[in-house]
Structures are given as C-alpha cells and as structure tokens.
Design a protein around this motif. Structure first.
Motif, PDB file in Angstrom:
ATOM      1  N   ASP A 111       0.748  -1.158   0.023  1.00 12.51           N
ATOM      2  CA  ASP A 111      -0.006   0.007  -0.169  1.00 12.51           C
ATOM      3  C   ASP A 111       0.795   1.371  -0.152  1.00 12.51           C
ATOM      4  O   ASP A 111       1.702   1.489   1.027  1.00 12.51           O
TER       5      ASP A 111
ATOM      6  N   GLY B 150       0.835   4.516   0.691  1.00 13.82           N
ATOM      7  CA  GLY B 150      -0.083   5.564   1.175  1.00 13.82           C
ATOM      8  C   GLY B 150       0.543   6.902   1.233  1.00 13.82           C
ATOM      9  O   GLY B 150       1.793   7.047   1.215  1.00 13.82           O
TER      10      GLY B 150
ATOM     11  N   THR C 173      -1.414  -1.194  -4.183  1.00 14.23           N
ATOM     12  CA  THR C 173      -2.452  -0.522  -4.155  1.00 14.23           C
ATOM     13  C   THR C 173      -1.955   0.811  -3.672  1.00 14.23           C
ATOM     14  O   THR C 173      -0.621   0.922  -3.141  1.00 14.23           O
ATOM     15  N   GLY C 174      -2.710   1.880  -3.480  1.00 16.18           N
ATOM     16  CA  GLY C 174      -2.461   3.141  -2.718  1.00 16.18           C
ATOM     17  C   GLY C 174      -2.976   4.224  -3.323  1.00 16.18           C
ATOM     18  O   GLY C 174      -3.988   4.353  -4.000  1.00 16.18           O
TER      19      GLY C 174
ATOM     20  N   CYS D  36       1.676   3.828  -7.841  1.00 15.67           N
ATOM     21  CA  CYS D  36       1.596   2.271  -8.066  1.00 15.67           C
ATOM     22  C   CYS D  36       1.919   1.721  -9.376  1.00 15.67           C
ATOM     23  O   CYS D  36       2.624   0.617  -9.079  1.00 15.67           O
TER      24      CYS D  36
ATOM     25  N   ASP E 198      -6.656   2.799  -3.571  1.00 15.35           N
ATOM     26  CA  ASP E 198      -6.865   2.132  -2.162  1.00 15.35           C
ATOM     27  C   ASP E 198      -8.272   2.125  -1.545  1.00 15.35           C
ATOM     28  O   ASP E 198      -8.579   1.029  -0.914  1.00 15.35           O
TER      29      ASP E 198
ATOM     30  N   CYS F 234      -9.984  -0.955  -3.384  1.00 13.61           N
ATOM     31  CA  CYS F 234      -9.434  -2.136  -2.718  1.00 13.61           C
ATOM     32  C   CYS F 234     -10.027  -2.303  -1.472  1.00 13.61           C
ATOM     33  O   CYS F 234     -10.654  -3.488  -1.294  1.00 13.61           O
TER      34      CYS F 234
ATOM     35  N   GLU G 268      -6.493  -4.355   8.306  1.00 18.68           N
ATOM     36  CA  GLU G 268      -5.847  -3.735   6.815  1.00 18.68           C
ATOM     37  C   GLU G 268      -6.756  -4.201   6.025  1.00 18.68           C
ATOM     38  O   GLU G 268      -6.465  -5.113   5.005  1.00 18.68           O
TER      39      GLU G 268
ATOM     40  N   THR H 109      -7.693  -2.617   3.062  1.00 19.35           N
ATOM     41  CA  THR H 109      -7.135  -2.084   1.849  1.00 19.35           C
ATOM     42  C   THR H 109      -6.082  -3.215   1.338  1.00 19.35           C
ATOM     43  O   THR H 109      -6.199  -3.682   0.163  1.00 19.35           O
ATOM     44  N   LEU H 110      -5.204  -3.656   1.928  1.00 15.48           N
ATOM     45  CA  LEU H 110      -4.277  -4.708   1.725  1.00 15.48           C
ATOM     46  C   LEU H 110      -4.756  -6.039   1.526  1.00 15.48           C
ATOM     47  O   LEU H 110      -4.468  -6.782   0.444  1.00 15.48           O
TER      48      LEU H 110
END
Length: 501
Positions: free
Chosen positions: A8, A10, A76-77, A156, A235, A238, A428, A430-431
């Motif tokens: 991620d 971020g 992602t991010g 990303c 993100d 996701c 978590e 998103t991850l």
C-alpha cells in the motif's frame, strides 16, 4: 502453504502485508512515506520510495519458508500521485508529485464549464488540480523535451514497473489522470490534444489485479521463486472490494465506509452511462475493481480530522482515545443540542467547496467539553446522512478504519443515519482487498472467496436505537437549516449538488 503479499503506497505510510491463502495476516511492515520539498511544494523522491518497498518486500519474502509459494504481489495506494519516466531508457525524469500538491491549480482552473461537464460524463470525476494530466502538463511546460519519450506513471504503476519492468496501470488509476474514458474504455483524444499528448505518453491499461509479469528486479531477493506482480488500483476501491465481496449473499447490499482523517463511502452499481443525475448527486463515479461494475464514492473531507482537532486542541493536553470515548459515553442519551459542521478542510460531497469552513451552532454556557466532543461525532454523522440521502436505507454501512474502533461514535452513526453499522474485525482492509483481488483475477473466484471467508467472523453490529432515532431526525432537520445558512444556498433537500462556482 500459499502466501500473498500486498503493498500500500499511502500518503502517510508505505505498508507491506503478508497473508496466508485463507486471509490470515502473518506480517505487517510499515514506514512513513518520506516527504521532501522543491521550490513549488511537496514531492516524493522515487528512489526513496522504491528503497522502502525493497526493504519491506525483502523482509516479507525472507519470512516465507523455503518450499512455500508466494502467489503474487499486489500494489495499491494513492491514486493521483505520479511521475514521468522515459519509456525507452526507463529513467525517472522527475520526482513524484503528490495528489494533494496544488502547483497545478491554474491549469485545472483554465477549463471551461463545458469542458468540465464533458470531463464528468467521460470520467465520472469533478475537475480538480489533483489529476495526473495536469501534473504531466505542468512538468512538460518546464521540460518540453520529455514529451517525446515521457510516460506518466502513478506511484502504484511505478512500483510495479520497478518490480516487473513493464509499464502498466489499471482502469481505476487510469481514470485519475482525467484522460481515461470509463464508458469507452480508452483515452480521451480531446484532452490529449489539448496538452499535445498522445497514447504513447500513457501506460497500457490492464484489468485491476491482473498480473503484469514476474518480478525480475535485481534488488528483490525472490530466492528463485517466480512471483507475479500487479497493479490493484486505488486504495479506497481495494478496501471496498474486501468488505463488499465478503458480504455478498449475507443480506442486502453493503457500502464500504472507510473512516480515517477523511471519510469515504463506496458503493457498487451496474456499469452504465454516466448521467446528469449522477452529476447533480455530488457523487464521484468510477470503474470498480471486478471489471463488471462501477462504484460511486462520497466523502467527508474532515471526519477523523474533526475528532483529532477536538481531541488535541480543546484541552491544554491531548485527550487519550479511551478517555474521549468514555467522555462521550457518559453524556446524556440523545442529541446534545449542538450542531457541528465538519468542514475544517472544506466540504467534499456534494458541493466540493474548499472555501467552506467548520462551525458550531447552538452552543450555550451549560454545555460541557464532553458534550462538545460528542457533538463533533454527531456532526460527522449528520453529514453522512446528508450525503447518503439518495442511497437505499436498507444498505448496510460496513465501517473500517480508525473511527470504527470507537463504539460510541459507531452507535451515534447508527442512530443518526438510521442505518445498521457493521464493523468487521479487519485492521487492513485495503491490503487484504488488494491481495484477494489478485487471487481472484489470477487464480480464480474460489481463491478470492477463500481469502475473504473470515472477514465477518467477529464483526460487531450497531443497530439504530428507536429511543433516539426520532430525536436525531428532528435535529437533522435543524442541521439542514443551518447548512442553508452556511452554504448560502439550498441545503439540497431539492437541489443538493447543484453547480457551485
């Protein structure tokens, strides 16, 4: 044993997570995203970010036992941060400009009203300085020689390029350049021509989560494993993919509510033409990660930020989170009588007005600091009800993020919005969503479902309390009346989301 790795990228942190095939989190690595400055604003150094990713990824790979499989790496991010890379030499030509950097305000502001409308119908986005096309154009104004071989990569995309040597993106990040048409699924020729660009200045668009190729970076120690890597996308999307896919078949539709410094609501809808009603709604529309749907997104710019403000500024010393939650729980049941408008960073949905400021209405000498804390939480919930007013009431809000850990806040949100709030035991989202998306796109739907099968095992439900919902509905009407005054226009019970210049 099979392992999946999520990365991620971020705004504040770079994180790498290792998951087992059934979704169990085995390792989490976190580092601050190092910001620097140039003469115009904030930047990220690409070599610094890549160095952090290399360190985390090598540590993650080292913990996987010999003989076990690493099925893939999914990145992602943040969406709009990016840089120019020379597509022939592979050299980074620029630093990474963050999504929030405002050096491109003048370029974005030069669009006509008709161009902005055309842009929304093509991309589902409101015109903003954030988008990649403006960052790209701004950089090329200063170095026109980069145009011939320059290619725009989001942060990303850049990490996947460094991992695999292939320059690709996904539809969700492609559209955040403001140059991708989500209906036609191609680049917008008009805006490319406006800035003297062509299709070769942008990466190939693959499905979200689809492997771009195997990791071949010399800095990554794969121990002889063939490990594919992919761009998972934005993100927020996701996170929604994790909670909405896992929720499928349980009850009604769900909405992913990611509650941090800012707060987003992401829901899923069928693919279709973007309409004038969409534009008037104040929502953002985009391509969903599964490739078969669209998402809508609404946001509150200063949700967690409002609570942080009252937690750190109201007293001489910071109020610990536990004490803050206890203080709110000790307040009398029902509305405080104070109306708080959470616009410390302007209003997001539906007006997108950065000039609006926060406000308290209804304060009296009898109110205590505890009630002010509660009022701030109430205010974010009133704003949530306002921006979700056209979303079916039976849709459940699945809340993830820091605010989800506050039981008083979640109960207030349920009472004020009149919606069930479901908080999964998921730190978590998103991850996990990025990893599950990779599993599904490359190894089949059952692999994805297996990764997400435990998301709701220990979920907490917050049900609207009928003893208080009626009182909060009356106070919400007062909130709308105050909003009329604050915005200087109708609060939108009939006209929400109308153009604001």
């Amino acid at each position: 044993m099979k392992y999946y790795i999520g990365i991620d990228m971020g705004t504040t942190h770079i994180k790498t997570a290792v998951f087992l095939e059934e979704g169990t989190l085995k390792l989490m690595l976190r580092a601050y995203t190092p910001q620097e400055r140039d003469e115009y604003g904030v930047i990220y150094r690409p070599e610094s970010l890549w160095g952090i990713v290399c360190g985390q990824l090598n540590e993650a790979l080292a913990m996987v036992p010999a003989g076990d499989e690493v099925m893939g790496i999914s990145v992602t991010g943040m969406a709009e941060a990016g840089l120019i890379v020379d597509r022939r030499s592979g050299r980074e030509e620029t630093n990474i400009i963050p999504w929030f950097d405002k050096r491109t305000e003048e370029l974005a502001g030069a669009l006509t009203e008709e161009e902005e409308k055309e842009g929304f119908y093509a991309t589902g986005l409101r015109n903003s300085y954030k988008y990649g096309i403006y960052k790209f154009a701004w950089l090329l104004e200063r170095n026109p020689e980069w145009k011939e071989n320059g290619i725009w990569l989001s942060v990303c995309d850049y990490i996947v390029y460094k991992l695999t040597g292939r320059m690709v993106t996904d539809p969700g990040l492609a559209v955040r350049t403001y140059a991708w048409d989500i209906g036609w699924k191609r680049l917008r020729s008009g805006i490319l021509k406006k800035y003297g660009l062509t299709e070769v200045n942008f990466p190939e668009v693959l499905e979200s989560g689809k492997a771009a190729g195997p990791v071949n970076a010399p800095d990554i120690h794969t121990a002889g494993r063939r490990i594919p890597a992919a761009v998972a996308g934005h993100d927020h999307v996701c996170a929604a993919y994790a909670v909405c896919t896992a929720y499928e078949g349980i009850q009604a539709e769900c909405i992913c509510n990611s509650a941090g410094t800012a707060e987003t609501y992401v829901g899923i809808r069928p693919e279709g033409k973007i309409t004038e009603m969409d534009r008037r709604s104040g929502m953002v529309i985009g391509p969903y990660a599964d490739g078969n749907h669209q998402f809508w997104l609404a946001n509150i710019s200063s949700s967690g930020q409002s609570v942080e403000w009252v937690r750190t500024r109201l007293h001489r010393t910071e109020i610990p989170y536990g004490e803050l939650n206890q203080a709110v729980a000790e307040c009398a049941a029902g509305p405080t009588g104070i109306l708080y408008y959470p616009y410390l960073a302007g209003m997001g949905t539906p007006l997108f007005d950065s000039a609006l400021t926060g406000a308290f209405l209804g304060l009296t000498a009898m109110h205590t600091w505890k009630e002010i804390c509660k009022a701030v939480m109430e205010g974010t919930a009133y704003q949530s009800r306002y921006i979700l007013k056209d979303v079916p009431e039976e849709d459940v809000l699945v809340c993830v993020g820091g605010a989800a850990q506050s039981a008083p806040w979640m109960q207030l949100k349920a009472d004020i919005t009149g919606r069930e709030i479901l908080v999964p035991d998921l730190t978590e989202a998103t991850l996990l969503g990025a990893a599950a998306l990779f599993a599904g796109k490359n190894y089949g739907e059952q692999e994805c479902k297996r990764m997400l099968s435990r998301v709701y095992e220990n979920a907490i439900r917050y049900i609207p309390d009928p003893r208080h919902t009626g009182e909060y509905t009356k106070t919400y009407e007062r909130f709308l009346a105050g909003l009329d005054w604050i915005t200087g226009q109708s609060s939108g019970r009939q006209t929400a989301g109308k153009d604001r210049k």
